[in-house]
Design an enzyme around this catalytic site. Structure first.
Site, PDB file in Angstrom:
ATOM      1  CG  ASP A   1      48.288  35.824  36.758  1.00 23.74           C
ATOM      2  OD1 ASP A   1      49.160  36.714  36.712  1.00 23.74           O
ATOM      3  OD2 ASP A   1      47.895  35.316  37.821  1.00 23.74           O
ATOM      4  CD  GLU A   2      43.920  34.949  39.018  1.00 22.80           C
ATOM      5  OE1 GLU A   2      42.983  34.207  39.367  1.00 22.80           O
ATOM      6  OE2 GLU A   2      44.835  35.311  39.791  1.00 22.80           O
ATOM      7  CB  VAL A   3      44.598  41.368  33.351  1.00 23.73           C
ATOM      8  CG1 VAL A   3      44.575  42.882  33.233  1.00 23.73           C
ATOM      9  CG2 VAL A   3      46.028  40.862  33.535  1.00 23.73           C
TER      10      VAL A   3
END
Ligand SMILES: *[C@@H]1O[C@H](CO)[C@@H](O)[C@H](O)[C@H]1NC(C)=O
Ligand SMILES: *[C@@H]1O[C@H](CO)[C@@H](O)[C@H](O)[C@H]1NC(C)=O
Ligand SMILES: *[C@@H]1O[C@H](CO)[C@@H](O)[C@H](O)[C@H]1NC(C)=O
Length: 509
Positions: A302-304
């Site tokens: 996530d959230e890369v």
């Protein structure tokens, strides 16, 4: 002197409010699949004990025996309440006979957790009866049984009312999780153990995901900690699942291995161009596979923010050589990590961004973990993949403004009507992200809201309340039960982690 002793007695009653209330209504949480009951009462014998006549389960590791001991602890408030002796034998329940059909105590996703519980109204040598396919179903039955027992202040005895009881029960979803973030703040082991105990009370049992190494470095190397956790949880029928979040949320990795950072001033995500990155992931997952026996492992994803990759000349050159833009490199990273996990025998859970960006490329056994919003599960299962629901608007415990009513009404199968697609929704998980919790406030942030989700995940859809108002009193009762058992569950009246609004018993807060 007299006043003083009355005061002491009152205080005592205040602390041990077992059954000091009307029991006209059913007070079992989560609601079983089927419940029948009557109007008789019975006392628990002083010799109340466990029998296993006719059981196939040898209990070599003491899982059932320990479960029974914990039952005695909670119903006697750790031996403060005494059992009964001076009543007629035919009014006494002598113990529980537990029949388990499987001799295995393997704990895994999808095991049979069903049970049947009978408590007869009378007869000499009267034993409650539990029948379960596995020892873990029997543990659920003991939890239900514990909720039938209460202390009657008139007779000053431990009593079960509303007999005879006939309860048959099984969970709606097999994946009923609570995520504890052990990385943003240290969670002391005794506190995690308490949370595991309280999960079992709510049958929110199957998985506890530990976000291991998001920020605190190589805490997953602490195998001692993991082993204790795993063993403690298994005895309570709870699987431990670890999250290894890659390639984002992994700054801490570079504290030990700076070569994993793109550069010293651009430290996230992990260096996609460096083979050592994947060698290390392989090593960690190899360690995991010896400790975490649950069939799933969580690889995050996530959230890369990939901008560091282009900003770092070495990696920029690698991208050009490969013909990758940043999003293709993100996909390359996630798929490569998936392959490594699969090679260690795991099925992979990834956060939904991986599905949103390259869902068709994911390993076909991927379980997509929804968090961003609602409606995702529907898309995931329509694409043929499996899903776990944790949409942040309803099931993030760190969102203190989310009420228990929101937790209760969040339906994982919203808009999914095809039974074959419904099966692809494994269940859900409430998430206790750790920015604002540590050992001082984690319990009241989790409870009672997690219990509301626990019923959604456990209870047959026909028995779930359409309006959460209809379960408010029963949930209030359960939160008082948690308080009595030493769990700092917050009042229901308000959003997360509120204080009691007024003086008075926990049944009015
Ligand atoms: C990192 O900092 C150094 C020195 O401050 C600077 O020269 C370099 O451009 C920075 N690199 C990145 C990727 O921002
Ligand atoms: C990266 O490349 C793929 C394949 O050519 C393309 O579909 C995608 O839009 C590109 N992404 C970005 C952010 O440029
Ligand atoms: C479910 O479907 C209805 C009707 O199409 C739609 O209005 C609603 O937003 C959908 N809910 C979710 C969570 O996708």
């Amino acid at each position: 002197m007299i006043w003083q002793s009355i005061y002491v007695v009152l205080m005592f009653q205040f602390v041990l409010v077992f059954g000091a209330y009307d029991l006209k209504n059913l007070n079992i949480w989560p609601m079983p699949e089927s419940v029948e009951y009557g109007a008789k009462s019975i006392f628990l014998s002083k010799e109340f004990h466990l029998k296993t006549d006719g059981s196939k389960y040898p209990d070599a590791s003491g899982i059932l025996k320990d479960g029974f001991t914990r039952l005695l602890d909670v119903i006697t408030a750790n031996n403060i309440i005494e059992f009964n002796s001076k009543v007629d034998d035919s009014l006494l329940l002598q113990g529980i006979n537990v029949v388990i059909l499987s001799d295995s105590d393997e704990l895994q996703y999808g095991i049979d957790e069903s049970y049947k519980l009978l408590v007869h109204a009378n007869g000499k040598q009267n034993y409650a009866e539990i029948e379960a396919a596995t020892v873990y179903g029997a543990l659920h039955a003991l939890q239900t049984f514990s909720q039938l027992c209460h202390f009657n202040f008139k007779s000053r005895k431990l009593v079960i009312s509303q007999l005879p009881w006939t309860i048959t029960d099984k969970p709606r979803f097999s994946y009923r999780g609570l995520l504890i973030d052990t990385s943003r703040h240290y969670q002391p082991l005794p506190m995690i153990k308490k949370v595991i105990d309280s999960m079992a009370y709510a049958k929110l049992v199957k998985c506890i995901a530990l976000a291991y190494c998001r920020y605190t470095g190589f805490s997953f190397r602490n195998t001692f900690f993991s082993k204790i956790m795993g063993c403690y949880a298994k005895k309570r029928g709870i699987n431990v699942l670890a999250e290894l979040d890659v390639p984002g949320h992994a700054v801490s990795w570079g504290v030990g291995y700076p070569e994993l950072w793109p550069s010293k001033n651009c430290t996230e995500p992990l260096d996609v161009s460096n083979e050592f990155t994947f060698k290390l992931i392989n090593g960690v997952l190899s360690d995991f596979s010896k400790i975490f026996k649950y069939k799933f492992v969580h690889l995050g994803g996530d959230e890369v923010d990939t901008s560091c990759w282009s900003a770092t000349p070495r990696i920029k050159k690698w991208l050009e050589q490969k013909g990758f833009n940043e999003s293709q490199a993100y996909e390359y990273f996630v798929l490569k990590a998936q392959k490594i996990a699969v090679s260690h025998g795991y099925e992979v859970i990834n956060w939904e961004e991986t599905f949103n960006n390259f869902g068709s490329k994911l390993d076909r056994k991927t379980v997509v973990h929804n968090w961003l919003g609602s409606g995702v599960a529907q898309k995931v299962v329509e694409s043929g993949l499996r899903c776990i629901v944790s949409n942040q608007d309803s099931w993030y415990l760190d969102h203190l403004d989310a009420t228990w009513q929101q937790f209760y009404t969040n339906e994982p199968l919203t808009n999914i009507t095809n039974p074959n697609l419904q099966k692809l929704v494994l269940g859900g998980e409430v998430c206790m992200w750790g920015e604002h919790v540590d050992g001082s406030d984690i319990e009241q942030t989790i409870w009672p809201r997690a219990a509301a989700a626990a019923e959604r995940l456990w209870t047959n859809v026909g028995r779930l309340a359409k309006n959460p108002k209809d379960v408010g009193l029963r949930l209030m009762h359960f939160r008082c039960l948690l308080n009595q058992r030493g769990v700092a569950a917050a009042p229901l009246d308000g959003p997360g982690r509120v204080a009691p609004i007024e003086p008075g018993s926990c049944y009015v807060q």
